[in-house]
Design a protein around this motif. Sequence first.
Motif, PDB file in Angstrom:
ATOM      1  N   LEU A   5       0.836  -1.203   0.000  1.00 36.88           N
ATOM      2  CA  LEU A   5       0.000   0.000   0.000  1.00 36.88           C
ATOM      3  C   LEU A   5       0.868   1.250   0.000  1.00 36.88           C
ATOM      4  N   VAL A   6       0.575   2.158  -0.930  1.00 35.15           N
ATOM      5  CA  VAL A   6       1.277   3.443  -0.986  1.00 35.15           C
ATOM      6  C   VAL A   6       0.239   4.562  -0.917  1.00 35.15           C
ATOM      7  N   PRO A   7       0.070   5.207   0.245  1.00 31.62           N
ATOM      8  CA  PRO A   7      -0.813   6.368   0.325  1.00 31.62           C
ATOM      9  C   PRO A   7      -0.159   7.546  -0.391  1.00 31.62           C
ATOM     10  N   THR A   8      -0.946   8.330  -1.115  1.00 33.47           N
ATOM     11  CA  THR A   8      -0.342   9.440  -1.854  1.00 33.47           C
ATOM     12  C   THR A   8      -1.136  10.723  -1.700  1.00 33.47           C
ATOM     13  N   ASP A   9      -0.412  11.812  -1.601  1.00 25.94           N
ATOM     14  CA  ASP A   9      -0.998  13.152  -1.693  1.00 25.94           C
ATOM     15  C   ASP A   9      -0.429  13.872  -2.915  1.00 25.94           C
ATOM     16  N   PHE A  10       0.250  13.100  -3.785  1.00 30.76           N
ATOM     17  CA  PHE A  10       0.835  13.591  -5.036  1.00 30.76           C
ATOM     18  C   PHE A  10       2.008  14.536  -4.819  1.00 30.76           C
ATOM     19  N   SER A  11       2.573  14.515  -3.601  1.00 30.79           N
ATOM     20  CA  SER A  11       3.756  15.332  -3.329  1.00 30.79           C
ATOM     21  C   SER A  11       5.009  14.604  -3.797  1.00 30.79           C
ATOM     22  N   GLY A  12       6.125  15.309  -3.789  1.00 29.37           N
ATOM     23  CA  GLY A  12       7.395  14.699  -4.140  1.00 29.37           C
ATOM     24  C   GLY A  12       7.777  13.595  -3.173  1.00 29.37           C
ATOM     25  N   PHE A  13       7.451  13.758  -1.890  1.00 30.71           N
ATOM     26  CA  PHE A  13       7.774  12.751  -0.888  1.00 30.71           C
ATOM     27  C   PHE A  13       6.969  11.478  -1.130  1.00 30.71           C
ATOM     28  N   ALA A  14       5.692  11.646  -1.484  1.00 30.34           N
ATOM     29  CA  ALA A  14       4.863  10.488  -1.793  1.00 30.34           C
ATOM     30  C   ALA A  14       5.374   9.789  -3.052  1.00 30.34           C
ATOM     31  N   SER A  68      -4.276  13.297 -11.546  1.00 34.18           N
ATOM     32  CA  SER A  68      -3.007  13.097 -10.844  1.00 34.18           C
ATOM     33  C   SER A  68      -2.647  11.620 -10.790  1.00 34.18           C
ATOM     34  N   LEU A  69      -3.648  10.772 -10.552  1.00 37.26           N
ATOM     35  CA  LEU A  69      -3.404   9.338 -10.519  1.00 37.26           C
ATOM     36  C   LEU A  69      -2.973   8.831 -11.900  1.00 37.26           C
ATOM     37  N   LYS A  70      -3.650   9.305 -12.946  1.00 38.95           N
ATOM     38  CA  LYS A  70      -3.285   8.902 -14.313  1.00 38.95           C
ATOM     39  C   LYS A  70      -1.855   9.309 -14.639  1.00 38.95           C
ATOM     40  N   LYS A  71      -1.475  10.509 -14.237  1.00 39.49           N
ATOM     41  CA  LYS A  71      -0.123  11.001 -14.495  1.00 39.49           C
ATOM     42  C   LYS A  71       0.904  10.140 -13.760  1.00 39.49           C
ATOM     43  N   VAL A 112       3.184  -1.254   4.119  1.00 35.46           N
ATOM     44  CA  VAL A 112       2.807   0.119   3.794  1.00 35.46           C
ATOM     45  C   VAL A 112       4.086   0.913   3.561  1.00 35.46           C
ATOM     46  N   VAL A 113       4.145   1.628   2.441  1.00 32.56           N
ATOM     47  CA  VAL A 113       5.303   2.482   2.149  1.00 32.56           C
ATOM     48  C   VAL A 113       4.803   3.921   2.087  1.00 32.56           C
ATOM     49  N   MET A 114       5.331   4.775   2.960  1.00 35.06           N
ATOM     50  CA  MET A 114       4.864   6.158   3.051  1.00 35.06           C
ATOM     51  C   MET A 114       6.013   7.152   2.944  1.00 35.06           C
ATOM     52  N   GLY A 115       5.767   8.242   2.254  1.00 37.41           N
ATOM     53  CA  GLY A 115       6.735   9.331   2.218  1.00 37.41           C
ATOM     54  C   GLY A 115       6.652  10.139   3.487  1.00 37.41           C
ATOM     55  N   THR A 116       7.792  10.504   4.036  1.00 40.77           N
ATOM     56  CA  THR A 116       7.814  11.356   5.224  1.00 40.77           C
ATOM     57  C   THR A 116       8.048  12.804   4.823  1.00 40.77           C
ATOM     58  N   ARG A 117       7.550  13.720   5.638  1.00 39.04           N
ATOM     59  CA  ARG A 117       7.574  15.161   5.386  1.00 39.04           C
ATOM     60  C   ARG A 117       6.859  15.476   4.069  1.00 39.04           C
ATOM     61  N   GLY A 118       5.797  14.744   3.776  1.00 39.49           N
ATOM     62  CA  GLY A 118       5.131  14.896   2.485  1.00 39.49           C
ATOM     63  C   GLY A 118       4.046  15.938   2.478  1.00 39.49           C
ATOM     64  N   VAL A 119       4.393  17.174   2.230  1.00 41.54           N
ATOM     65  CA  VAL A 119       3.408  18.245   2.179  1.00 41.54           C
ATOM     66  C   VAL A 119       3.139  18.610   0.724  1.00 41.54           C
ATOM     67  N   SER A 120       1.873  18.550   0.321  1.00 40.08           N
ATOM     68  CA  SER A 120       1.520  18.877  -1.059  1.00 40.08           C
ATOM     69  C   SER A 120       0.883  20.253  -1.123  1.00 40.08           C
ATOM     70  N   GLY A 121       0.512  20.648  -2.342  1.00 41.28           N
ATOM     71  CA  GLY A 121      -0.171  21.908  -2.514  1.00 41.28           C
ATOM     72  C   GLY A 121      -1.575  21.896  -1.940  1.00 41.28           C
ATOM     73  N   MET A 122      -2.112  20.696  -1.715  1.00 40.12           N
ATOM     74  CA  MET A 122      -3.430  20.589  -1.099  1.00 40.12           C
ATOM     75  C   MET A 122      -3.242  20.615   0.413  1.00 40.12           C
ATOM     76  N   GLU A 123      -3.480  21.743   1.024  1.00 38.76           N
ATOM     77  CA  GLU A 123      -3.102  21.972   2.411  1.00 38.76           C
ATOM     78  C   GLU A 123      -3.793  21.030   3.387  1.00 38.76           C
ATOM     79  N   GLU A 124      -4.930  20.496   3.010  1.00 43.98           N
ATOM     80  CA  GLU A 124      -5.658  19.635   3.933  1.00 43.98           C
ATOM     81  C   GLU A 124      -5.122  18.213   3.952  1.00 43.98           C
ATOM     82  N   ILE A 125      -4.198  17.876   3.045  1.00 39.70           N
ATOM     83  CA  ILE A 125      -3.682  16.515   2.976  1.00 39.70           C
ATOM     84  C   ILE A 125      -2.172  16.555   3.127  1.00 39.70           C
TER      85      ILE A 125
END
Length: 280
Positions: A5-14, A68-71, A112-125
């Motif tokens: 499982l890879v949760p994503t917020d489409f940030s570089g860390f994710a 974003s998912l397609k990309k 589960v593989v997660m990016g740390t410090r993963g802040v995206s342009g979507m401030e709520e995620i």
Amino acid sequence: MKKILVPTDFSGFAQSALEVAADIAFKTNAEIMLLHANEKMVTATPLAEYYLYDKAIEDEYLDMVTESLKKTLAEIAENGKFSRVKVKTAVIGGPMVSVIEDFVKDHAIDLVVMGTRGVSGMEEIIVGSNTEKVIRRVKCPVLAVPSPAVSFGKIVFPTTLKESQLPAFKAFAALQKIFSGEVSLLYINDPGNFKNTAAMEAQKDFLVKESGLKNATLFVSDTEVFNEEDAILDFAHQNHADLIVMGTHQRRGLAHFFMGSMTEDTVNHSDIPVLSLSIK
């Protein structure tokens, strides 16, 4: 290893986490589940009579997620090595940590593989700030990735050498086909626990034999250690480690508030990937 499982917020860390997960999936023929938690979908439900629902905004948001998912999938497909990796996507409404916890249970996730410090342009995620909460709540191993990892040739495994750590030893031994590097078992010296080095080696041998762990060597820290987290990170850097492996008691509530978690603290401050293993 069947499902990652890879949760994503489409940030570089994710994205870094996805690259590491894809490499693991390629080696193990596992399937990647790329998950996005849409936290907007449920926040207003309990206050429906006070909240003006705007479907157009919701549709616009979901369109953005879909693109974003397609990309992301297209970028994976462009890499010849990863083009054969199986990837499924899911968008589920709800708080990110709860969505991940339920998804792990419902889909029998192995890692589960997660990016740390993963802040995206979507401030709520913000994936990064949720990694430690996921570590606390899911039963499967969690790999926290601060940046793309090239290999896992050198591994540091901090341990108390207590028998209660045997579940973590067994869990990591089962993953050594993936993380197959040299294992440095780091004992943070506690004079009240073992009387001498021979006793430490004997206990290490017991844990290694019972767990089936391979390629492991014991290292003992300096006698006086005032900050165990710093000692772990210093040792990892001095030995050019590619991965830190840590067992966690997954304390919650008041137990977590008063006792904390060295694993979560290490994840928050490490620039080296950290693999957490439940020992509950």
